[in-house]
Design a protein around this motif. Sequence first.
Motif, PDB file in Angstrom:
ATOM      1  N   SER A 215      16.457   1.099   8.507  1.00  0.00           N
ATOM      2  CA  SER A 215      17.488  -0.045   8.031  1.00  0.00           C
ATOM      3  C   SER A 215      16.890  -0.496   6.836  1.00  0.00           C
ATOM      4  N   THR A 216      16.382  -1.789   6.602  1.00  0.00           N
ATOM      5  CA  THR A 216      15.858  -2.324   5.279  1.00  0.00           C
ATOM      6  C   THR A 216      14.405  -2.203   5.500  1.00  0.00           C
ATOM      7  N   ARG A 217      13.865  -1.879   4.059  1.00  0.00           N
ATOM      8  CA  ARG A 217      12.421  -1.692   3.960  1.00  0.00           C
ATOM      9  C   ARG A 217      11.621  -2.934   4.241  1.00  0.00           C
ATOM     10  N   SER A 218      12.203  -4.196   4.237  1.00  0.00           N
ATOM     11  CA  SER A 218      11.513  -5.147   4.778  1.00  0.00           C
ATOM     12  C   SER A 218      12.756  -6.133   5.246  1.00  0.00           C
ATOM     13  N   ILE A 219      12.455  -7.096   6.186  1.00  0.00           N
ATOM     14  CA  ILE A 219      13.313  -8.122   6.651  1.00  0.00           C
ATOM     15  C   ILE A 219      13.531  -9.311   5.925  1.00  0.00           C
ATOM     16  N   PRO A 220      14.504  -9.694   5.122  1.00  0.00           N
ATOM     17  CA  PRO A 220      14.380 -10.858   4.305  1.00  0.00           C
ATOM     18  C   PRO A 220      14.362 -11.963   4.910  1.00  0.00           C
ATOM     19  N   LEU A 221      13.928 -13.305   4.024  1.00  0.00           N
ATOM     20  CA  LEU A 221      14.039 -14.306   4.327  1.00  0.00           C
ATOM     21  C   LEU A 221      15.396 -15.047   4.001  1.00  0.00           C
ATOM     22  N   VAL A 222      16.268 -15.564   4.829  1.00  0.00           N
ATOM     23  CA  VAL A 222      17.492 -15.963   4.394  1.00  0.00           C
ATOM     24  C   VAL A 222      17.469 -17.407   4.107  1.00  0.00           C
ATOM     25  N   THR A 223      18.205 -17.795   3.016  1.00  0.00           N
ATOM     26  CA  THR A 223      18.250 -19.055   2.953  1.00  0.00           C
ATOM     27  C   THR A 223      19.638 -19.753   2.562  1.00  0.00           C
ATOM     28  N   SER A 224      20.785 -18.602   2.848  1.00  0.00           N
ATOM     29  CA  SER A 224      22.175 -19.167   2.799  1.00  0.00           C
ATOM     30  C   SER A 224      22.882 -18.560   3.651  1.00  0.00           C
ATOM     31  N   ARG A 225      24.250 -18.653   3.719  1.00  0.00           N
ATOM     32  CA  ARG A 225      25.155 -18.076   4.269  1.00  0.00           C
ATOM     33  C   ARG A 225      25.482 -16.763   3.543  1.00  0.00           C
TER      34      ARG A 225
ATOM     35  N   LEU B 189       7.638  -7.683   7.731  1.00  0.00           N
ATOM     36  CA  LEU B 189       7.500  -6.390   8.215  1.00  0.00           C
ATOM     37  C   LEU B 189       8.152  -5.148   7.284  1.00  0.00           C
ATOM     38  N   PRO B 190       7.317  -4.901   6.100  1.00  0.00           N
ATOM     39  CA  PRO B 190       7.559  -4.068   5.450  1.00  0.00           C
ATOM     40  C   PRO B 190       6.894  -2.623   5.864  1.00  0.00           C
ATOM     41  N   ASN B 191       6.066  -2.682   6.891  1.00  0.00           N
ATOM     42  CA  ASN B 191       5.493  -1.537   7.414  1.00  0.00           C
ATOM     43  C   ASN B 191       5.848  -1.445   8.718  1.00  0.00           C
ATOM     44  N   ALA B 192       4.850  -0.551   9.750  1.00  0.00           N
ATOM     45  CA  ALA B 192       4.915  -0.310  11.202  1.00  0.00           C
ATOM     46  C   ALA B 192       3.513  -0.906  11.665  1.00  0.00           C
ATOM     47  N   PRO B 193       3.319  -2.198  11.631  1.00  0.00           N
ATOM     48  CA  PRO B 193       1.977  -2.590  12.160  1.00  0.00           C
ATOM     49  C   PRO B 193       1.371  -1.998  13.594  1.00  0.00           C
TER      50      PRO B 193
ATOM     51  N   GLY C 185      -2.117  -7.127  20.534  1.00  0.00           N
ATOM     52  CA  GLY C 185      -2.401  -8.611  19.867  1.00  0.00           C
ATOM     53  C   GLY C 185      -1.489  -9.267  18.767  1.00  0.00           C
ATOM     54  N   GLN C 186      -1.889  -9.618  17.857  1.00  0.00           N
ATOM     55  CA  GLN C 186      -1.106 -10.282  16.601  1.00  0.00           C
ATOM     56  C   GLN C 186      -1.504  -9.512  15.438  1.00  0.00           C
ATOM     57  N   VAL C 187      -0.190  -9.215  14.823  1.00  0.00           N
ATOM     58  CA  VAL C 187       0.036  -8.298  13.827  1.00  0.00           C
ATOM     59  C   VAL C 187       0.400  -8.966  12.558  1.00  0.00           C
ATOM     60  N   ASP C 188       0.209  -8.397  11.372  1.00  0.00           N
ATOM     61  CA  ASP C 188       0.484  -9.112   9.933  1.00  0.00           C
ATOM     62  C   ASP C 188       1.937  -8.434   9.761  1.00  0.00           C
ATOM     63  N   ILE C 189       2.815  -9.474   9.630  1.00  0.00           N
ATOM     64  CA  ILE C 189       4.159  -9.201   9.160  1.00  0.00           C
ATOM     65  C   ILE C 189       4.310  -9.115   7.607  1.00  0.00           C
TER      66      ILE C 189
ATOM     67  N   PRO D 130       0.762  -1.063  -0.106  1.00  0.00           N
ATOM     68  CA  PRO D 130       0.030   0.049   0.217  1.00  0.00           C
ATOM     69  C   PRO D 130       0.734   1.413  -0.003  1.00  0.00           C
ATOM     70  N   ASP D 131       0.315   2.272  -0.351  1.00  0.00           N
ATOM     71  CA  ASP D 131       1.083   3.729  -0.480  1.00  0.00           C
ATOM     72  C   ASP D 131       1.059   4.052   0.944  1.00  0.00           C
ATOM     73  N   GLY D 132       2.206   4.943   1.106  1.00  0.00           N
ATOM     74  CA  GLY D 132       2.492   5.684   2.488  1.00  0.00           C
ATOM     75  C   GLY D 132       3.143   4.884   3.418  1.00  0.00           C
ATOM     76  N   GLU D 133       3.652   3.655   3.039  1.00  0.00           N
ATOM     77  CA  GLU D 133       4.350   2.800   4.159  1.00  0.00           C
ATOM     78  C   GLU D 133       5.580   3.242   4.212  1.00  0.00           C
ATOM     79  N   VAL D 134       6.297   3.764   3.241  1.00  0.00           N
ATOM     80  CA  VAL D 134       7.625   4.136   3.309  1.00  0.00           C
ATOM     81  C   VAL D 134       7.594   5.555   4.077  1.00  0.00           C
ATOM     82  N   GLU D 135       6.719   6.345   3.840  1.00  0.00           N
ATOM     83  CA  GLU D 135       6.547   7.848   4.287  1.00  0.00           C
ATOM     84  C   GLU D 135       6.290   7.398   6.058  1.00  0.00           C
ATOM     85  N   GLU D 136       5.585   6.386   6.236  1.00  0.00           N
ATOM     86  CA  GLU D 136       5.414   6.279   7.923  1.00  0.00           C
ATOM     87  C   GLU D 136       6.664   5.623   8.152  1.00  0.00           C
ATOM     88  N   LEU D 137       7.356   4.877   7.702  1.00  0.00           N
ATOM     89  CA  LEU D 137       8.553   4.399   8.347  1.00  0.00           C
ATOM     90  C   LEU D 137       9.559   5.497   8.649  1.00  0.00           C
TER      91      LEU D 137
END
Length: 856
Positions: free
Chosen positions: A542-552, A572-576, A652-656, A23-30
């Motif tokens: 830091s990074t826009r979203s936290i990556p899934l890491v599959t290797s060294r 976590l591409p936003n600030a839930p 509560g629980q938040v969508d990441i 969605p629009d506006g996430e980067v500005e919020e971060l």
Amino acid sequence: MTPTQANGRPPAAYDLPNPAPRPDGEVEELLSIWARPTGWKVITAVNNTVIGIFYIGTAFLFFLLAGLLALVMRTQLAVPENDLISQDLYNQIFTVHGTTMMFLFAVPAVEALGVMLLPQMLAARDLPFPRLSAFAVWAYVVGGLVFFSTVFYDLAPKGGWFMYAPLTLKEFSPGDNADFWLLGIGFIEISAIAGAVEIVVGTLKTRPPGMSLAKMPIFAWAMLIFAAMIIFAFPAVILGTMLLEIERSFGWPFFSADRGGDPLLWQHLFWFFGHPEVYIIFLPAAGLVSMIVSTMARRPLVGHDLIVVALIGTGFFSFGLWVHHMFTTGIPSLSLAFFSAASMAVAIPSGIQVFSWIATIAASKERFRINTPSLFVLGFLFIFTVGGLTGIMVALVPVDFQVHDSYFVVAHFHYVLIGGMVFPLFATFYYWLPMVSRNMLSERVGRWVFWLMFIGFHVTFFPMHITGLRGMPRRVWTYPGDVGWDALNMISTVGAYIFAAGVALFVVDLARRFRPVITGSAGPDNPWGASTLEWLPNDVYSTRSIPLVTSRDPLWDQPNLPEEVEKGHHFLPNAPTGGRETIVTSAIEGRPQYIIRMPGPGFAHVIAAIFTAAFFLLLTIKAVTMAVICSVVAIGAMLVWTWGLDKGPGAGQVDIGAGVKLPTYMSGPSSHAWWATVVLVLVAGSLYLAYVFSYLYLWVVSPEVWAPDGSPSLPGVVWPWTSAGLVLAGGVSLMAANSLLPEPGQRGVAAPLLFVLTAVCLVAAVASNLWGHWQSGLRPTENAYGAMVYMAGVLDGQLAFALVMMLAVAAARCLAGRLDNIRRVSYENVALLFGYALLQMLFGLLLVHGFPRVMS
């Protein structure tokens, strides 16, 4: 609570980043949430990049200041019978130079690199306790600058950076000079431990999803071992400084041989810290070198797993080497043989790393790139290897007897530390500066910097091997002109100025080209083609979203990862929750567990740091009233700082992202606060083990002063039984409070009353034990036995004070509706620390009351 997918079921695997547009506006919020304070309010910032720059900058400033002192010393020694400075001033400069390099530069610089680089390498938004990092930094800045300034007021210590007793006792070192070292450095070590807590928890709990320990960068492994070594090594020197300061201030005879003490106890405590510190400095530098070598060779490290084992082995072996510094003190031959073998054995894991780097360079898929960072790495390899070879020499007892306290040891020491830490540090500056600066440093100037430093270093320190073999002792102010040392000393002095010219050229280039990034991208994206996550596109968050890491080597094995992360396709591409957050993962496998909500800028931690430093510094000059006032302000600021940390599970629980939901609160062993408290318990346990060693050591040295069974100075058994009963009653009270914590949204009274009762029992237990000894007629100034008995009470009292403050906070939080049977982290922290205190106090009662009776 556990993580769930959008359908409410636990996810089978975290392996599907979401390719849908965000969605629009996430980067500005971060950008708004993670914005850094501007102007003078920048001191309130807690972003790891801002704090890291302050931290590294201050450490480098101390390197420059200590280097200037070194030039003064080398100028004094350039010619025989020189009178440029007085002997008294030379001793002060010598002490401040060594102290600054070891305590104010080397360890803080490495810790600063951890604060700066670890969140980026782990793709975390920040370390889990950002205010703790900021507190450690500002306490270090204030305390360090005040300590260094003592050299200008004739208040600097004169006993060397090692401060050997009995020369540093009050009768031989009157005045406040030695106290500035003891209180100032002891306080700075506490700051280092605070940083170690942050690094341990951050490395284990804030890795990106999928990054198991096996996939963790080598530097993260090195920093984890570095922090663990601080936890177990630094408490020994903290205890040593406490004992020496107490003897200087109150006359408790820990180191006075005429009353049962022993000056060698100081050496045991100091070098149990001092020799591991060499490897504490070296291991993170080795981790940085491993990453640079891999990048410049364009291939993964040869023997990656062996390097990890070597790092662990080096950390383990280093704790068996402290007597290496005491071969000439008259210790038994069997001890000489054991510690000589251990001193040589530690070369094995170091050699594994060196050969791995050489093999990686040799196996490069392309020609190994020669640039400024790799030049400093190659210089490090050569210098550290030479230093390691001379280390093997001094590990041999006959050689050590010959060269001990000579300039040969000075040469070896600098080959290991400058080669093992300073050259990798400069490689780091050139390699990682594009992360935080809009401009890279000049490659052409960098090569001049390297060759000036490399040539100047060898011209300075290689002749010292010969000077030492010719008999020149270390720590001398001047020397006669007819013993064959003058030409060698002049060469060393010329080399020092060449080395300084290289450092000065670096400073000029840094001033010309370093432009810190406030927002937006830094220098060229991944200019070296590196494989690790710190080169992902980043901003203040830091990074826009936290990556899934599959290797060294994620950037090599996942070439689309930077684009995916920048578009917010990972976690976590936003600030839930509308605030600063990062993902907490499991310690072993790196599976997401919950979202940690972190604090932003504030003044509380800055005030706490400044007034904590003021407390220690005012004690140095015996301004007790002002020191107490500063301690009250510091404690008040800490209470304000910590009051809002436990935010509870209300969100509560938040969508990441990727259809995964995580809770925003966690208690128990999964909580990062639980891990931090466990680390604190390990620090307290290490401190107490150092005390137990000291108690038993002095008993071996002077058994005649230890109270036998039936001695008037040994209180009756009613007193230890009373103390034990009181502390056990406090434990029962605390356990009962657990079942009486109120329901969420309610305010309880029963639990706070039990917290107060626990505190009363704890204080009464400490007071009962001390009163039992006092009424028996034993006094701490009488002999070493009395001093060690009352020192047990001091350590128990410190722990009791911390617990009383924590219990008071827990009671207040319960009355305010901020502590209940779900929102219970505050209670769990108290319970963990109290459990340790219970064990320490019961063991202490057995040691102090039972041991003299058993051995009589």
